[in-house]
Design a protein around this motif. Structure first.
Motif, mmCIF file in Angstrom:
data_model
loop_
_atom_site.group_PDB
_atom_site.id
_atom_site.type_symbol
_atom_site.label_atom_id
_atom_site.label_comp_id
_atom_site.label_asym_id
_atom_site.label_seq_id
_atom_site.Cartn_x
_atom_site.Cartn_y
_atom_site.Cartn_z
ATOM 1 N N LEU A 25 5.535 5.340 -30.759
ATOM 2 C CA LEU A 25 5.958 4.008 -31.215
ATOM 3 C C LEU A 25 5.463 3.719 -32.628
ATOM 4 C CD1 LEU A 25 5.204 1.993 -27.946
ATOM 5 C CD2 LEU A 25 7.441 2.797 -28.758
ATOM 6 N N CYS A 26 6.091 2.751 -33.268
ATOM 7 C CA CYS A 26 5.677 2.369 -34.615
ATOM 8 C C CYS A 26 4.292 1.713 -34.561
ATOM 9 C CB CYS A 26 6.698 1.420 -35.245
ATOM 10 S SG CYS A 26 6.644 -0.259 -34.609
ATOM 11 N N ALA A 27 3.671 1.665 -35.716
ATOM 12 C CA ALA A 27 2.302 1.165 -35.790
ATOM 13 C C ALA A 27 2.190 -0.250 -35.208
ATOM 14 C CB ALA A 27 1.818 1.174 -37.231
ATOM 15 N N ASP A 28 3.174 -1.072 -35.522
ATOM 16 C CA ASP A 28 3.155 -2.448 -35.028
ATOM 17 C C ASP A 28 3.162 -2.477 -33.506
ATOM 18 O OD1 ASP A 28 3.018 -3.679 -37.464
ATOM 19 O OD2 ASP A 28 5.192 -3.853 -37.684
ATOM 20 N N CYS A 29 4.027 -1.632 -32.948
ATOM 21 C CA CYS A 29 4.172 -1.652 -31.497
ATOM 22 C C CYS A 29 2.938 -1.093 -30.791
ATOM 23 C CB CYS A 29 5.413 -0.877 -31.076
ATOM 24 S SG CYS A 29 6.925 -1.831 -31.347
ATOM 25 N N GLN A 30 2.266 -0.171 -31.425
ATOM 26 C CA GLN A 30 1.045 0.350 -30.827
ATOM 27 C C GLN A 30 0.040 -0.769 -30.650
ATOM 28 O OE1 GLN A 30 -0.471 3.978 -32.458
ATOM 29 N NE2 GLN A 30 1.575 4.888 -32.658
ATOM 30 N N LEU A 31 0.048 -1.652 -31.647
ATOM 31 C CA LEU A 31 -0.843 -2.805 -31.580
ATOM 32 C C LEU A 31 -0.348 -3.812 -30.537
ATOM 33 C CD1 LEU A 31 -3.245 -2.952 -33.600
ATOM 34 C CD2 LEU A 31 -2.079 -4.914 -34.601
ATOM 35 N N ARG A 32 0.970 -3.956 -30.500
ATOM 36 C CA ARG A 32 1.567 -4.922 -29.564
ATOM 37 C C ARG A 32 1.285 -4.525 -28.116
ATOM 38 N NH1 ARG A 32 7.015 -4.793 -33.037
ATOM 39 N NH2 ARG A 32 6.549 -6.495 -34.469
ATOM 40 N N LEU A 33 1.139 -3.238 -27.897
ATOM 41 C CA LEU A 33 0.919 -2.737 -26.547
ATOM 42 C C LEU A 33 -0.288 -3.413 -25.900
ATOM 43 C CD1 LEU A 33 2.150 -0.768 -24.563
ATOM 44 C CD2 LEU A 33 0.677 1.021 -25.474
ATOM 45 N N THR A 34 -1.294 -3.667 -26.712
ATOM 46 C CA THR A 34 -2.460 -4.338 -26.150
ATOM 47 C C THR A 34 -2.418 -5.845 -26.383
ATOM 48 O OG1 THR A 34 -3.629 -3.831 -28.190
ATOM 49 C CG2 THR A 34 -3.985 -2.350 -26.326
ATOM 50 N N GLN A 35 -1.824 -6.252 -27.500
ATOM 51 C CA GLN A 35 -1.868 -7.681 -27.831
ATOM 52 C C GLN A 35 -0.738 -8.494 -27.233
ATOM 53 O OE1 GLN A 35 -2.351 -8.335 -32.005
ATOM 54 N NE2 GLN A 35 -4.546 -7.996 -31.826
ATOM 55 N N ASN A 36 0.465 -7.992 -27.326
ATOM 56 C CA ASN A 36 1.621 -8.754 -26.875
ATOM 57 C C ASN A 36 2.776 -7.810 -26.570
ATOM 58 O OD1 ASN A 36 3.571 -10.635 -26.360
ATOM 59 N ND2 ASN A 36 3.191 -11.863 -28.183
ATOM 60 N N PRO A 37 2.660 -7.082 -25.441
ATOM 61 C CA PRO A 37 3.632 -6.020 -25.128
ATOM 62 C C PRO A 37 5.074 -6.511 -25.075
ATOM 63 C CG PRO A 37 2.050 -6.358 -23.326
ATOM 64 C CD PRO A 37 1.592 -7.188 -24.450
ATOM 65 N N LEU A 38 5.246 -7.790 -24.766
ATOM 66 C CA LEU A 38 6.587 -8.347 -24.680
ATOM 67 C C LEU A 38 7.375 -8.125 -25.976
ATOM 68 C CD1 LEU A 38 8.373 -9.945 -22.739
ATOM 69 C CD2 LEU A 38 7.449 -12.041 -23.718
ATOM 70 N N ARG A 39 6.675 -8.218 -27.059
ATOM 71 C CA ARG A 39 7.369 -8.159 -28.342
ATOM 72 C C ARG A 39 7.831 -6.759 -28.716
ATOM 73 N NH1 ARG A 39 4.679 -10.605 -32.937
ATOM 74 N NH2 ARG A 39 6.688 -10.145 -33.898
ATOM 75 N N ILE A 40 7.375 -5.759 -27.974
ATOM 76 C CA ILE A 40 7.891 -4.409 -28.222
ATOM 77 C C ILE A 40 9.403 -4.398 -27.999
ATOM 78 C CG2 ILE A 40 7.820 -1.992 -27.460
ATOM 79 C CD1 ILE A 40 4.929 -2.423 -26.646
ATOM 80 N N LEU A 41 9.836 -5.162 -27.017
ATOM 81 C CA LEU A 41 11.266 -5.206 -26.695
ATOM 82 C C LEU A 41 12.103 -5.693 -27.870
ATOM 83 C CD1 LEU A 41 11.117 -6.778 -23.117
ATOM 84 C CD2 LEU A 41 11.499 -4.388 -23.718
ATOM 85 N N ASP A 42 11.457 -6.458 -28.709
ATOM 86 C CA ASP A 42 12.135 -7.116 -29.812
ATOM 87 C C ASP A 42 12.116 -6.263 -31.080
ATOM 88 O OD1 ASP A 42 13.516 -9.337 -30.564
ATOM 89 O OD2 ASP A 42 11.766 -10.328 -31.416
ATOM 90 N N CYS A 43 11.402 -5.132 -31.010
ATOM 91 C CA CYS A 43 11.174 -4.330 -32.217
ATOM 92 C C CYS A 43 12.455 -3.640 -32.687
ATOM 93 C CB CYS A 43 10.097 -3.284 -31.955
ATOM 94 S SG CYS A 43 9.731 -2.293 -33.428
ATOM 95 N N LYS A 44 12.732 -3.775 -33.992
ATOM 96 C CA LYS A 44 13.947 -3.155 -34.530
ATOM 97 C C LYS A 44 13.731 -1.680 -34.834
ATOM 98 C CE LYS A 44 15.952 -7.244 -34.768
ATOM 99 N NZ LYS A 44 14.881 -7.987 -34.086
ATOM 100 N N LYS A 45 12.511 -1.334 -35.162
ATOM 101 C CA LYS A 45 12.223 0.061 -35.529
ATOM 102 C C LYS A 45 12.346 0.988 -34.325
ATOM 103 C CE LYS A 45 9.048 -0.628 -39.385
ATOM 104 N NZ LYS A 45 7.617 -0.844 -39.648
ATOM 105 N N ASP A 46 11.808 0.533 -33.211
ATOM 106 C CA ASP A 46 11.788 1.397 -32.025
ATOM 107 C C ASP A 46 12.993 1.148 -31.118
ATOM 108 O OD1 ASP A 46 9.410 2.639 -32.723
ATOM 109 O OD2 ASP A 46 8.230 0.967 -31.933
ATOM 110 N N ARG A 47 13.956 0.464 -31.673
ATOM 111 C CA ARG A 47 15.097 0.076 -30.858
ATOM 112 C C ARG A 47 15.753 1.274 -30.151
ATOM 113 N NH1 ARG A 47 19.065 -4.042 -33.432
ATOM 114 N NH2 ARG A 47 18.338 -2.916 -35.260
ATOM 115 N N ASP A 48 15.782 2.403 -30.861
ATOM 116 C CA ASP A 48 16.502 3.554 -30.310
ATOM 117 C C ASP A 48 15.619 4.520 -29.528
ATOM 118 O OD1 ASP A 48 18.885 2.637 -31.411
ATOM 119 O OD2 ASP A 48 18.360 3.493 -33.368
ATOM 120 N N HIS A 49 14.373 4.180 -29.382
ATOM 121 C CA HIS A 49 13.487 5.037 -28.599
ATOM 122 C C HIS A 49 13.977 5.084 -27.143
ATOM 123 C CE1 HIS A 49 9.918 6.521 -26.554
ATOM 124 N NE2 HIS A 49 9.488 6.942 -27.738
ATOM 125 N N PRO A 50 14.043 6.274 -26.558
ATOM 126 C CA PRO A 50 14.553 6.392 -25.177
ATOM 127 C C PRO A 50 13.822 5.500 -24.178
ATOM 128 C CG PRO A 50 13.580 8.475 -25.954
ATOM 129 C CD PRO A 50 13.745 7.594 -27.145
#
Length: 428
Positions: A191-216
């Motif tokens: 995952l992107c750097a932001d999402c790695q952080l979101r994983l612990t802080q606010n995992p919900l927002r990973i769903l909203d991430c444009k960078k990782d949008r296409d990750h399987p």
RNA sequence: GCGGUCGUGGCGAAGUGGUUAACGCACCGGAUUGUGGCUCCGGCAUACGUGGGUUCGAUCCCCACCGGUCGCCCCA
């Protein structure tokens, strides 16, 4: 000295300000019809209010706040949004004790966010917003959405899209959160750097991430909607039913999570689909925040609201070529010729204004011809001519610009005559 | 915070390594002794974003910064 307005700020000049007034008045009328009342809160607050209210993990708090220390050593912040302040005011002024419940409020105001400016994004921006505190009725969710849509529709906007979602109650959110962490943990490194952080802080927002949008892993990620408990699902259904009954169409987007921490249950956004609108399409966004009042030290009180960007509202009107030409004509323009007439003209203009007649005159020492040009530019309905001749005979020449007809009147009959010619006057 | 692009009078817009930086609009005055439009004539303005550098000389070339704009992140 740098004489330019600070980056990300603009001056709204008279021509543009007229449009703002028009839109703002329209919105106020809508609020009035929905029986909402205005609240005005300070432009800055204790920094802590936003840290707790908006949420430490949000972009707003982490990188967008205008925070400063005052002379007393307090940390203050220019408000980046309206909900935290209104909620604070609700608690501080004990509005929860007011017999009129729920409390239905609206506000207009400048918000401040330190961001790189672009079209539709300013560092100082203007928002209109609404908050309803004290009711957990899903009908209120629908009412608030209805209000927002009405503001746009009544100004003539057509290309709108309403997107809604439900984040569920606390229990649903917790369960979903755990599922998300479980799901993404194995892929953390991908995952992107932001999402790695979101994983612990606010995992919900990973769903909203444009960078990782296409990750399987994104496609198989647990959806919020699947994790709604029965109560939350029922609540969401009711909101949808109310919207259906009002004939308000919407789209459900399970990835709409919103950037602010305080949301639960209903979340929504209104976007413009007008062509050439630009990259930023969100016009308004909001949702329910049933835990916020308590978080800020008040009694457990449900709440819901939205913020609406007014710059973007104006942009949307422009993009859809909505014509709300504001044709403002000047009642009277006084043309004075000669020194003595000039002196008398100043007094006469004062007199006319006192009597409710909108009047202006020349202050550039212009020739008569140029004064007429000015009158024309201001779209004057009547030009009053005061020269040596008139002064001597105590009369004044009144020319109706549209027809070109003119007549001479005794000075003492001028005001009554104009009042007749200009029905309605200019009372507020 | 990152990337692209741009920055000439009030506005729009040419242009060039070298004597007075076009033009259009707007504005003011005159032709028309006290009347809006058109035409003609004349006038007008602290204009080359800021600071460095290269050069005999820079608005033009180079660098940095500032600002606009478009996009990314995110949101109103």
């Amino acid at each position: 000295m740098n004489m330019k307005a600070p980056r990300g700020t603009v001056d709204i000049l008279p021509g543009e300000a007229k449009k703002w007034q028009f839109v703002e008045n329209k919105i106020k009328h809508v609020c009035d019809r929905f029986h909402f009342e205005e609240i005005r809160t300070p432009m800055f607050e204790h920094t802590e209010l936003f840290q707790r209210g908006v949420g430490d993990s949000t972009d707003i708090v982490q990188k967008e706040m205008y925070t400063f220390e005052d002379r007393g050593g307090r940390s203050l912040t220019l408000r980046p949004e309206g909900t935290a302040s209104v909620t604070r005011a609700f608690v501080e002024n004990k509005l929860y004790g007011d017999p009129s419940q729920p409390v239905k409020l609206y506000y207009f105001g400048q918000m401040f966010r330190y961001e790189r400016p672009q079209k539709g994004r300013m560092r100082q921006l203007n928002q209109f917003g609404v908050e309803v505190l004290g009711s957990a009725d899903p009908a209120v969710d629908a009412e608030v959405i209805d209000l927002a849509m009405s503001c746009y529709q009544e100004m003539g906007l057509k290309s709108l899209k309403l997107v809604i979602n439900s984040l569920g109650d606390k229990e649903s959110r917790t369960n979903h959160r755990e599922a998300l962490v479980e799901h993404f943990k194995p892929h953390k490194e991908e995952l992107c750097a932001d999402c790695q952080l979101r994983l612990t802080q606010n995992p919900l927002r990973i769903l909203d991430c444009k960078k990782d949008r296409d990750h399987p892993a994104m496609k198989t990620a647990p959806s919020v909607l699947e994790y709604l408990n029965e109560e939350s699902r029922d609540y969401f259904d009711q909101v949808k039913n109310y919207l259906d009954s009002m004939g308000i169409s919407y789209e459900i987007d399970p990835n709409l999570v919103r950037g602010l921490d305080y949301y639960n249950h209903t979340a929504f956004e209104i976007m413009s689909e007008a062509k050439g609108f630009g990259a930023i399409t969100t016009l308004a966004g909001g949702g329910r925040y049933n835990g916020l009042v308590e978080e800020l030290g008040g009694p457990a009180t449900p709440g819901i609201g939205f913020g609406m960007g007014l710059e973007r509202f104006l942009m949307a009107l422009e993009a859809e070529n909505v014509d709300f030409s504001i044709d403002e004509k000047l009642d009277c323009y006084l043309v004075a010729v000669g020194e003595k007439a000039e002196k008398e003209a100043v007094r006469l203009v004062h007199e006319l204004r006192k009597n409710g007649v909108q009047t202006d005159k020349d202050y550039q020492d212009r020739k008569m011809k140029a004064q007429f040009k000015a009158a024309d530019r201001y779209k004057a309905k009547y030009v009053l001519i005061l020269g040596e001749d008139e002064l001597e005979n105590q009369v004044i020449t009144v020319k109706e610009m549209e027809t070109g007809k003119q007549e001479e009147l005794p000075l003492n009959r001028l005001i009554d005559t104009l009042k007749e010619k200009l029905p309605g006057g200019r009372e507020e």
